[in-house]
Write an enzyme that holds these catalytic residues in place. Structure first.
Site, PDB file in Angstrom:
ATOM      1  CB  CYS A   1      -5.723  -0.489   4.726  1.00  0.00           C
ATOM      2  SG  CYS A   1      -5.397   0.062   3.035  1.00  0.00           S
TER       3      CYS A   1
ATOM      4  NE  ARG B   1      -0.744   4.876   8.764  1.00  0.00           N
ATOM      5  CZ  ARG B   1      -2.007   4.572   9.095  1.00  0.00           C
ATOM      6  NH1 ARG B   1      -2.424   4.737  10.329  1.00  0.00           N
ATOM      7  NH2 ARG B   1      -2.839   4.099   8.186  1.00  0.00           N
TER       8      ARG B   1
ATOM      9  CG  HIS C   1      -1.559  -1.171   5.794  1.00  0.00           C
ATOM     10  ND1 HIS C   1      -2.056  -0.155   6.590  1.00  0.00           N
ATOM     11  CD2 HIS C   1      -1.775  -0.769   4.523  1.00  0.00           C
ATOM     12  CE1 HIS C   1      -2.524   0.805   5.818  1.00  0.00           C
ATOM     13  NE2 HIS C   1      -2.372   0.465   4.551  1.00  0.00           N
TER      14      HIS C   1
ATOM     15  CB  CYS D   1      -0.911   0.001   1.229  1.00  0.00           C
ATOM     16  SG  CYS D   1      -2.085   1.384   1.247  1.00  0.00           S
TER      17      CYS D   1
ATOM     18  CG  ASP E   1      -0.754   3.998   5.329  1.00  0.00           C
ATOM     19  OD1 ASP E   1       0.139   4.534   6.023  1.00  0.00           O
ATOM     20  OD2 ASP E   1      -1.953   3.951   5.675  1.00  0.00           O
TER      21      ASP E   1
HETATM   22 CO    CO Z   1      -3.425   1.148   3.021  1.00  0.00          CO
END
Ligand code: CO
Length: 209
Positions: free
Chosen positions: A100, A45, A97, A41, A43
């Site tokens: 998400c 993090r 994750h 992803c 993302d």
């Molecule tokens: Co995500």
């Protein structure tokens, strides 16, 4: 954020690498032979190499919203074909994750514009696994399971491609489904039965040799 910090960090990073190995960048410039294709992803993090403890050159990386493998997405399909057919990676990983935002957004009754067609693929995952998901009363637990099932379905999407079918058959390519738990930092192998998943789809998705 003061972006000059980024360049200062880069200078320090170069110094650190060269201190350990004066030929580090010279060697990097010669080429890459990564063993893993990681699809994760976007993302902020979920940092691919850092969470796996891998160095530059060790993993070929593709990231998009909610780690999707979509057959008409030229981007992910180009990355997949290059990694499997040319770099000849031995492992393809789909890493989702928990927490998400993409998966959560997909299940809201809301018009998200251009994100609608992208996230609709996650609604499709929910539809396929509706009875299992609807039976989970706790909302967070249900989202966590949807994250896992989304990883599983993206692995199935990998198995539908000629590149992956061919590499599994002729050189033992392995496909893996993982989840990163942001709350604990733990990387979890879903230990998906890829053989079983492959057998389950080949009646319809067999692309031959
Ligand atoms: Co995500």
């Amino acid at each position: 954020m003061d972006l000059s910090k980024v360049f200062a960090n880069n200078t320090n990073w170069i110094a650190g690498k060269l201190q350990k190995d004066p030929a580090y960048f010279e060697d990097l410039s010669k080429g890459q032979t990564p063993e893993i294709l990681y699809i994760g992803c976007s993302d902020s993090r979920v940092s691919a190499e850092e969470l796996m403890g891998l160095q530059p050159g060790e993993a070929f990386i593709h990231r998009n919203i909610a780690n999707m493998v979509i057959s008409i997405d030229l981007n992910v399909m180009s990355v997949l074909n290059y990694a499997v057919r040319h770099l000849k990676v031995n492992h393809v990983v789909v890493c989702g994750h928990y927490f998400c935002g993409g998966v959560k957004a997909a299940m809201q009754a809301q018009d998200l514009g251009i994100l609608n067609p992208w996230l609709r693929n996650i609604r499709d995952v929910y539809r396929i696994h509706k009875s299992e998901l609807n039976a989970i009363a706790d909302e967070n637990a249900r989202y966590n399971r949807l994250v896992e099932l989304n990883v599983q379905e993206q692995c199935v999407n990998l198995l539908k491609t000629a590149a992956v079918q061919d590499a599994i058959k002729h050189r033992g390519l392995e496909v893996h489904g993982w989840v990163f738990d942001i709350k604990s930092g733990k990387l979890i192998d879903l230990t998906l039965d890829i053989d079983h998943l492959l057998k389950g789809i080949m009646e319809i998705y067999d692309l031959g040799d």
